[in-house]
Every structure is written in structure tokens, then in C-alpha cells.
Design a protein around this motif. Sequence first.
Motif, PDB file in Angstrom:
ATOM      1  N   LYS A 141       0.849  -1.197   0.000  1.00 56.41           N
ATOM      2  CA  LYS A 141       0.000   0.000   0.000  1.00 56.41           C
ATOM      3  C   LYS A 141       0.884   1.246   0.000  1.00 56.41           C
ATOM      4  N   TYR A 142       0.527   2.186  -0.881  1.00 63.99           N
ATOM      5  CA  TYR A 142       1.242   3.451  -1.002  1.00 63.99           C
ATOM      6  C   TYR A 142       0.251   4.593  -0.807  1.00 63.99           C
ATOM      7  N   PRO A 143       0.196   5.205   0.381  1.00 63.91           N
ATOM      8  CA  PRO A 143      -0.652   6.389   0.529  1.00 63.91           C
ATOM      9  C   PRO A 143      -0.247   7.454  -0.491  1.00 63.91           C
ATOM     10  N   VAL A 144      -1.243   8.165  -1.007  1.00 67.48           N
ATOM     11  CA  VAL A 144      -1.020   9.133  -2.078  1.00 67.48           C
ATOM     12  C   VAL A 144      -1.182  10.548  -1.552  1.00 67.48           C
ATOM     13  N   LEU A 145      -0.209  11.389  -1.858  1.00 67.90           N
ATOM     14  CA  LEU A 145      -0.273  12.824  -1.585  1.00 67.90           C
ATOM     15  C   LEU A 145      -0.164  13.536  -2.927  1.00 67.90           C
ATOM     16  N   TYR A 146      -0.950  14.598  -3.090  1.00 68.97           N
ATOM     17  CA  TYR A 146      -0.876  15.375  -4.318  1.00 68.97           C
ATOM     18  C   TYR A 146      -0.699  16.838  -3.958  1.00 68.97           C
ATOM     19  N   TYR A 147       0.349  17.460  -4.534  1.00 71.16           N
ATOM     20  CA  TYR A 147       0.660  18.870  -4.310  1.00 71.16           C
ATOM     21  C   TYR A 147       0.343  19.624  -5.595  1.00 71.16           C
ATOM     22  N   PRO A 148      -0.819  20.274  -5.659  1.00 76.90           N
ATOM     23  CA  PRO A 148      -1.239  20.895  -6.927  1.00 76.90           C
ATOM     24  C   PRO A 148      -0.361  22.055  -7.386  1.00 76.90           C
ATOM     25  N   ALA A 149       0.224  22.791  -6.472  1.00 74.86           N
ATOM     26  CA  ALA A 149       1.033  23.945  -6.873  1.00 74.86           C
ATOM     27  C   ALA A 149       2.237  23.512  -7.713  1.00 74.86           C
ATOM     28  N   SER A 150       2.786  22.354  -7.416  1.00 75.61           N
ATOM     29  CA  SER A 150       3.937  21.871  -8.184  1.00 75.61           C
ATOM     30  C   SER A 150       3.575  20.666  -9.052  1.00 75.61           C
ATOM     31  N   SER A 151       2.293  20.299  -9.100  1.00 72.43           N
ATOM     32  CA  SER A 151       1.815  19.123  -9.850  1.00 72.43           C
ATOM     33  C   SER A 151       2.602  17.870  -9.485  1.00 72.43           C
ATOM     34  N   THR A 152       2.852  17.697  -8.205  1.00 71.64           N
ATOM     35  CA  THR A 152       3.641  16.564  -7.723  1.00 71.64           C
ATOM     36  C   THR A 152       2.741  15.529  -7.063  1.00 71.64           C
ATOM     37  N   LEU A 153       2.911  14.302  -7.490  1.00 75.12           N
ATOM     38  CA  LEU A 153       2.217  13.158  -6.910  1.00 75.12           C
ATOM     39  C   LEU A 153       3.246  12.367  -6.119  1.00 75.12           C
ATOM     40  N   VAL A 154       2.904  11.997  -4.886  1.00 81.66           N
ATOM     41  CA  VAL A 154       3.833  11.241  -4.033  1.00 81.66           C
ATOM     42  C   VAL A 154       3.166   9.944  -3.608  1.00 81.66           C
ATOM     43  N   LEU A 155       3.844   8.833  -3.870  1.00 80.61           N
ATOM     44  CA  LEU A 155       3.459   7.539  -3.323  1.00 80.61           C
ATOM     45  C   LEU A 155       4.381   7.320  -2.128  1.00 80.61           C
ATOM     46  N   ASP A 156       3.798   7.278  -0.936  1.00 80.71           N
ATOM     47  CA  ASP A 156       4.580   7.434   0.294  1.00 80.71           C
ATOM     48  C   ASP A 156       4.505   6.201   1.199  1.00 80.71           C
ATOM     49  N   ARG A 157       5.612   5.473   1.295  1.00 82.30           N
ATOM     50  CA  ARG A 157       5.703   4.347   2.230  1.00 82.30           C
ATOM     51  C   ARG A 157       6.644   4.676   3.390  1.00 82.30           C
ATOM     52  N   SER A 158       6.853   5.956   3.654  1.00 88.39           N
ATOM     53  CA  SER A 158       7.763   6.348   4.737  1.00 88.39           C
ATOM     54  C   SER A 158       7.223   5.984   6.115  1.00 88.39           C
ATOM     55  N   TYR A 159       5.932   5.678   6.192  1.00 90.71           N
ATOM     56  CA  TYR A 159       5.349   5.288   7.488  1.00 90.71           C
ATOM     57  C   TYR A 159       5.956   3.984   8.007  1.00 90.71           C
ATOM     58  N   ILE A 160       6.620   3.219   7.151  1.00 89.23           N
ATOM     59  CA  ILE A 160       7.327   2.013   7.588  1.00 89.23           C
ATOM     60  C   ILE A 160       8.791   2.070   7.144  1.00 89.23           C
ATOM     61  N   ASP A 161       9.344   3.271   7.099  1.00 93.27           N
ATOM     62  CA  ASP A 161      10.719   3.510   6.644  1.00 93.27           C
ATOM     63  C   ASP A 161      10.941   3.086   5.201  1.00 93.27           C
ATOM     64  N   GLY A 162       9.870   3.081   4.421  1.00 93.30           N
ATOM     65  CA  GLY A 162       9.978   2.777   2.999  1.00 93.30           C
ATOM     66  C   GLY A 162      10.211   4.048   2.206  1.00 93.30           C
ATOM     67  N   PRO A 163      10.324   3.921   0.897  1.00 93.88           N
ATOM     68  CA  PRO A 163      10.611   5.081   0.054  1.00 93.88           C
ATOM     69  C   PRO A 163       9.390   5.942  -0.230  1.00 93.88           C
ATOM     70  N   LYS A 164       9.674   7.170  -0.646  1.00 95.33           N
ATOM     71  CA  LYS A 164       8.667   8.094  -1.162  1.00 95.33           C
ATOM     72  C   LYS A 164       9.013   8.313  -2.633  1.00 95.33           C
ATOM     73  N   TYR A 165       8.054   7.956  -3.503  1.00 97.64           N
ATOM     74  CA  TYR A 165       8.234   8.141  -4.947  1.00 97.64           C
ATOM     75  C   TYR A 165       7.566   9.459  -5.338  1.00 97.64           C
ATOM     76  N   ASN A 166       8.340  10.382  -5.895  1.00100.12           N
ATOM     77  CA  ASN A 166       7.847  11.709  -6.285  1.00100.12           C
ATOM     78  C   ASN A 166       7.746  11.791  -7.811  1.00100.12           C
ATOM     79  N   PHE A 167       6.551  12.132  -8.299  1.00103.35           N
ATOM     80  CA  PHE A 167       6.274  12.187  -9.733  1.00103.35           C
ATOM     81  C   PHE A 167       5.764  13.562 -10.131  1.00103.35           C
ATOM     82  N   ARG A 168       5.973  13.885 -11.401  1.00 98.85           N
ATOM     83  CA  ARG A 168       5.357  15.057 -12.026  1.00 98.85           C
ATOM     84  C   ARG A 168       4.544  14.564 -13.210  1.00 98.85           C
ATOM     85  N   LYS A 169       3.402  15.181 -13.427  1.00 96.30           N
ATOM     86  CA  LYS A 169       2.529  14.791 -14.543  1.00 96.30           C
ATOM     87  C   LYS A 169       3.265  15.034 -15.848  1.00 96.30           C
ATOM     88  N   LYS A 170       3.237  14.069 -16.729  1.00 99.80           N
ATOM     89  CA  LYS A 170       3.936  14.184 -18.021  1.00 99.80           C
ATOM     90  C   LYS A 170       3.029  14.799 -19.047  1.00 99.80           C
TER      91      LYS A 170
END
Length: 145
Positions: free
Chosen positions: A116-145
Motif C-alpha cells: 500500500k502506497y498512501p497518495v499525496l498530491y501537491y497541486p502547486a507543483s503538480s507533484t504526486l507522491v506515493l509514500d511508504r515512509s510510514y514504515i521507513d519505505g521510500p517516497k516516490y515523487n512524480f510530475r505529470k507528463k
Amino acid sequence: MKNFMLIFFLMVSISCSRTENVEEEIIKPPEKTEIIENIQGSWHLVKVESYLKIYDFSADNIIYNFQENNVLTVSGAKPPSFENGNYNYEYKMDYLSGYPSPTETKLYMVKTIGLKYPVLYYPASSTLVLDRSYIDGPKYNFRKK
């Protein structure tokens, strides 16, 4: 002895004082997040943050394509991103624990390869984050193509 202590404290206080003009750092407030109800489309992986290292992929062409048929296609992959290929995924609101509890709220998340990857979306920078940091996992940061 009193003179020695007085001289000691005087020297410590003088050595600790600022003599230069130091410009205060301006701390920006964190960017606000919004709920993104549809993540379908192509997203460029720009950064992966782990507790050990930050990987900058902004110059690479690593694409995560979330398709309508719940298939995620990854191309141009480099570690620690997903490997190239197709993955089934779900994008829905769910409890992180998988079960309702009085202290937990539902979050939008991507479920793929059993994770499971909780999703955060930052509209000002059009950044989508798939965040597994809650278990010391990685955060994947994306920009809309």
C-alpha cells in the motif's frame, strides 16, 4: 579563584557572541496537499526519497503510466524504482491498516504488488507522491507528463 571564574565566564560569553550580520533563513510553509481522485495517465518519476538516500531522477525518463484498466506500466526504470513491466494496481480510499478503527481515517492509496502506497498530491507543483515512509519505505515523487 573568583577572578579566574569571572575571566573564564567573560571569555566564554565573548567567544559565543555573534559579530557578523547573519541573515535569517526564511522558512517556507509546507505546500498544501489536495485529494486527487484520478491518477490515470503518465507520470515522470523525478525523485525517490529513502531514509538513507535521495535519488534524483529528474534528468531520466522513468515513466509510470497508470492506465484505465488498472494496469501500471513502468518504463525506463532504474533502481530503486519499480522494474520495467506491467503491474496490476488499485487506486481507492482505504484504511492503511486495512480495517476501520476509531483513530484511523481513510486515505487515497495505490495498492500494487501486495503493498500500500498512501497518495499525496501537491497541486502547486503538480507533484504526486506515493509514500511508504510510514514504515521507513521510500517516497516516490512524480510530475505529470
